[in-house]
Design an enzyme around this catalytic site. Structure first.
Site, PDB file in Angstrom:
ATOM      1  CG  HIS A 199       4.729  -3.253   1.935  1.00 24.93           C
ATOM      2  ND1 HIS A 199       5.379  -3.694   3.026  1.00 24.93           N
ATOM      3  CD2 HIS A 199       3.685  -3.306   1.970  1.00 24.93           C
ATOM      4  CE1 HIS A 199       4.590  -4.155   3.843  1.00 24.93           C
ATOM      5  NE2 HIS A 199       3.448  -4.426   3.260  1.00 24.93           N
ATOM      6  CE  LYS A 212      -4.384  -6.196   2.218  1.00 23.44           C
ATOM      7  NZ  LYS A 212      -3.098  -6.208   1.899  1.00 23.44           N
TER       8      LYS A 212
END
Ligand code: MG
Length: 390
Positions: free
Chosen positions: A320, A189
């Site tokens: 996803h 991230k």
């Protein structure tokens, strides 16, 4: 005089034993081992994630065929999905489970006033996925084989070892564990308010990976257009497989500018909740990798429509979350896709997926190849049944 056979046919489906006899909904709340934060938490938009709410649907036909599907929500929305599903579930009873497209529309019309995207179709997704599971099981095929697979194993990347809530040392440990486990890529991230922190973490992970596996970053929609362009240029040197969600999920034009001007591929789509929202990304040339999520877009039926459009435009696919579903769908996509490795859902199922040489192996068990664990049944908070169990 023309003979109308439609009513005779409907009757014969119900009589033949093929009709849907029983539907069960279960709201299951899966606790996470540690609270999870991405950039949306860091900027105060969301609280850390502590559990995932699942809507499970079990379907049985009169002659004993069964299917299992699920939808999910993070933070808010789980009870809403369950309640919507409860209101529309009875419409399935007596239907021929082969007619998945017809049933999808019927469920959609049953709640038409709440729209054809978002929470309404996410409730429908759990039914739709259970129907595909049932159809593949009855054919004695894995879902991938039923759809028409291109491959028996799909590239997979680790996505749960690089959260903003993890220290750099923890992330570097995860890198080693992930490579050791045979996972083919690592995503971390980004999206710290201070860009230098992001660059420092990317640099450290890039150095540790040292070309052994692919690397991706995910900004979870936290940059504005100029910041994304500036960061995209700074990240070019790391030869990333993609930059994910650099901008607001609905900024198709902004993503298109990045995709046109950066060498690094752009990925987005996980937050979108309908086929038409994905069409906007495809039409605007916003992405190199499209990232639909079957439970979020309304199930496998709408997911496959997105895949057809994306394939025609030569886009890459990286669905996803929910690898248990997406592994099959990615196996049936032409251009070497990626699936996201999350072990979060493991406690819900009796079966495990295998990984070898950077790829996740598509299970050969019929259907999706998963059954609910005893532990999952203990986590059921609410349930509802419709029809009669054969
Ligand atoms: Mg993401």
């Amino acid at each position: 005089m023309p003979h109308d056979t439609s009513s005779t046919r409907i009757e014969s489906t119900a009589m033949s034993g093929n009709g849907i006899a029983w539907v069960k909904l279960s709201a299951i709340h899966l606790p996470l081992k540690t609270p999870i934060s991405d950039a949306k938490v860091l900027t105060g938009r969301q609280k850390p994630l502590t559990e995932v709410a699942f809507l499970f649907v079990e379907i049985q036909t009169r002659d004993g065929h069964s299917g299992l599907g699920f939808s999910y929500s993070k933070r808010a929305g789980g009870p809403g999905q369950f309640e919507h599903a409860k209101e529309i579930a009875a419409t399935l009873i007596g239907e021929d489970p082969n007619d998945i497209a017809k049933i999808w529309l019927k469920l959609c019309w049953a709640g038409a006033s709440v729209g054809r995207s978002g929470l309404a179709v996410q409730a429908i997704a759990a039914f739709d996925i259970a129907l595909w599971d049932l159809k593949a099981k009855r054919a004695g095929l894995s879902l991938a084989k039923l759809l028409g697979a291109h491959r028996d194993a799909v590239q997979c990347y680790n996505t749960s070892g690089g959260f903003l809530s993890s220290s750099i040392d923890e992330i570097l440990d995860n890198v080693e564990q992930s490579i050791e486990a045979g996972i083919g890529g690592i995503k971390i991230k980004v999206g710290h308010p201070d860009a230098a922190t992001d660059i420092k973490r990317v640099e450290a992970v890039h150095r540790r990976i040292d070309g052994r596996v692919a690397m991706m970053v995910d900004a979870n929609q936290q940059w504005d257009r100029p910041s994304a362009m500036r960061m995209g240029r700074r990240l070019e040197q790391y030869d990333l497989t993609w930059i994910e969600e650099p901008l607001d999920a609905y900024d198709a034009e902004g993503h298109a500018a990045l995709a046109a001007q950066l060498d690094t591929p752009i990925a987005t789509g996980e937050m979108l909740t309908s086929v038409l929202e994905h069409v906007s990304l495809i039409d605007n040339k916003s992405v190199d990798f499209i990232q639909p999520d079957a439970p979020r877009v309304g199930g496998i039926t709408p997911f496959l429509k997105i895949c057809s459009l994306a394939e025609a435009k030569k886009l890459r696919l990286a669905p996803h979350f929910a690898m248990e579903i997406h592994l099959h769908l990615a196996a049936a996509y032409e251009l070497d896709p990626w699936v996201e490795h999350f072990d979060w859902l493991d406690p819900l199922f009796n079966e495990r997926l295998e990984i070898s040489d950077g790829r996740m192996i598509v299970p050969t068990r019929p259907g999706l190849g998963f059954t609910l664990s005893e532990q999952a049944r203990k986590w059921i908070r609410v349930e509802a049944e419709f029809g009669e169990r054969p």
